[in-house]
Design an enzyme around this catalytic site. Structure first.
Site, PDB file in Angstrom:
ATOM      1  N   LYS A  37       1.414   4.400  -2.958  1.00 54.04           N
ATOM      2  CA  LYS A  37       1.353   5.845  -2.697  1.00 54.04           C
ATOM      3  C   LYS A  37       2.685   6.509  -3.039  1.00 54.04           C
ATOM      4  CE  LYS A  37      -1.983   4.979   0.953  1.00 54.04           C
ATOM      5  NZ  LYS A  37      -2.084   4.570   2.355  1.00 54.04           N
ATOM      6  N   ASP A  56       0.844  -1.199   0.000  1.00 56.94           N
ATOM      7  CA  ASP A  56       0.000   0.000   0.000  1.00 56.94           C
ATOM      8  C   ASP A  56       0.883   1.255   0.000  1.00 56.94           C
ATOM      9  OD1 ASP A  56      -2.652   1.440   0.635  1.00 56.94           O
ATOM     10  OD2 ASP A  56      -1.366   2.045   2.295  1.00 56.94           O
TER      11      ASP A  56
END
Ligand SMILES: NC(=O)c1ccc[n+]([C@@H]2O[C@H](COP(=O)([O-])OP(=O)(O)OC[C@H]3O[C@@H](n4cnc5c(N)ncnc54)[C@H](OP(=O)(O)O)[C@@H]3O)[C@@H](O)[C@H]2O)c1
Length: 448
Positions: free
Chosen positions: A217, A213
């Site tokens: 980003k 994750d």
């Protein structure tokens, strides 16, 4: 995009929004738009109205009244309908209905706002190109660090300042787990269970705790920082599941905290993008970002360092970022989705980790036999690795499965700045010498 001015002195007509995905973020967005409708209209000079919605279940209670909105079973049909001026995608997932509906909206010239980092990380460049071709805006503030306005800062807030490095804590689940391990002396597994019970971690936590994750980003941020194509596949990723109490305790005694950081910078060989647990000095600003909070630091040539900290997730904070994109689009703000036109983005060349230079924390379970420590030190010396300290911690029992406590002892080596490949080669030789048991732990040290 259409112009909405209906004439001098007249109020602009409302901006009609279609929202697909009425889960945590979608429902929070509807709540904010309902409660703050008058305040938004005052600020903007026009109203934002939800005119249509889509989700899987029409009958599910979402805590908000959706009876006044036109219902679409299919988000693609909603995105294509001529009844909306802006499409908001809050479904999630890198492909499937999220990609199909966002593509359909952009092809139709309809501006899009999304909170979907997976979608952006995988298809961001193609979507930016589609948006530019259609002269439609694409907002994704909420996709990186939830409620922190880092995308707007990068796209609009820094003038001509060049970014030299970006780093941050971009996953609240990992930060919550590491913070509790540090404050309460409990194991990774225990903290993860609590995080799941509190709704901070998914039933399958792999995506969060193994760093993917954060990598998504980081890849989006790196593109905006360095004018390169988004390249999540090029990010070096290590998660936090191997961090033990021994690591947390030794790091604390040495004046460090362990944080899962995402970091990117331009180096001679390309763009270094890496996500891994990192020892950071307790006195650094990033070390003070605890619990579920996120923070992103931008190092620039003109502004020096900027640290943006705040909630990285949660329905309300994320919806506030979605709303900020909606307001920008309603105002007519025009900005290339990735900061520069997509045709100007350079391919992202991966700077190999093996030539990364930095300090290292190495924890080994050395066999309790004569000569073991000397052999380890010799192998480090052969690799030209200079040791800042060698710490024996008989109080810290080896915790890995298959490692017998009585016949081994925990040894921690802190290196001066050195090259990653040298450390890895030295550890391979130490392992083949037969003086250690279990897997060595290696954590990079970063000075800020
Ligand atoms: N939650 C956060 O804190 C947070 C923070 C930052 C970014 N984001 C991003 O925001 C997005 C939404 O997250 P979330 O937490 O709100 O997700 P969520 O609670 O799981 O909600 C997803 C919504 O999408 C709907 N949906 C799923 N498949 C669909 C389909 N085929 N057609 C129409 N609707 C469909 C679901 O419908 P049903 O309700 O009927 O099942 C649900 O309403 C994701 O991209 C996520 O990464 C979330």
């Amino acid at each position: 995009m259409q112009s909405f001015a209906s004439g001098e002195g007249e109020e602009l007509r409302p901006l009609r929004v279609g929202i697909a995905g009425l889960g945590t973020v979608g429902a929070a967005l509807i709540r904010i738009l309902t409660e703050d409708g008058d305040a938004i209209a005052r600020k903007l000079g026009r109203r934002i109205v939800v005119s249509a919605v889509s989700a899987r279940s029409r009958s599910r209670d979402r805590g908000v009244d959706i009876s006044g909105f036109k219902w679409f079973d299919d988000p693609v049909a909603l995105a294509r309908s001529g009844e909306i001026d802006l499409y908001v995608e809050l479904i999630g997932g890198e492909d499937g209905p999220a990609l199909a509906s966002v593509t359909a909206a952009l092809e139709n010239g309809c501006p899009v706002v999304t909170a979907n980092k997976a979608l952006l990380a995988r298809h961001g460049v193609a979507l930016a190109r589609a948006a530019e071709n259609a002269h439609a805006q694409l907002g994704f503030e909420a996709a990186v660090a939830g409620g922190i306005p880092v995308i707007k800062t990068l796209r609009e807030g820094l003038g001509s300042a060049a970014i030299t490095r970006v780093y941050g804590i971009m996953n609240g689940t990992c930060n919550y787990i590491l913070t509790r391990m540090g404050n309460e002396g409990i194991s990774f597994e225990e903290c993860l269970k609590d995080a799941q019970a509190l709704g901070y971690a998914e039933a399958d936590p792999t995506f969060d705790v193994e760093g993917f994750d954060t990598a998504h980003k980081l890849a989006i941020l790196a593109s905006l920082c360095f004018e390169t194509e988004i390249s999540a596949d090029q990010v070096f990723v290590e998660g936090i599941s191997r961090i033990t109490q021994a690591d947390i305790k030794v790091a604390a005694d040495l004046g460090y905290k362990i944080k899962l950081l995402g970091m990117a910078r331009k180096v001679e060989t390309g763009i270094e993008q890496r996500v891994h647990p990192t020892l950071v000095r307790k006195s650094s600003a990033i070390a003070g970002v605890d619990g579920v909070l996120n923070a992103v630091a931008l190092e620039t040539n003109h502004v020096q360092e900027l640290l943006l900290a705040g909630p990285g997730a949660g329905g309300e904070a994320t919806a506030a970022s979605v709303l900020s994109d909606i307001l920008d689009i309603a105002r007519g703000t025009q900005v290339p989705p990735l900061g520069v036109p997509s045709s100007e983005l350079a391919p992202c060349a991966r700077a190999p980790m093996r030539i990364h230079e930095g300090g290292y924390y190495i924890r080994l379970n050395a066999k309790d036999v004569p000569g073991a420590l000397a052999a380890i030190a010799t192998r480090m010396g052969e690799g030209n690795i200079s040791l800042e300290s060698v710490i024996q911690r008989p109080d810290l029992r080896a915790s890995e499965p298959g490692v017998e406590e009585e016949t081994s002892r925990t040894v921690v080596l802190i290196t001066h700045e050195t090259i990653e490949s040298a450390v890895r080669e030295a550890l391979a030789r130490i392992a083949s010498d037969g003086f250690i048991v279990g897997q060595p732990q290696l954590i990079r040290i970063e000075e800020f």
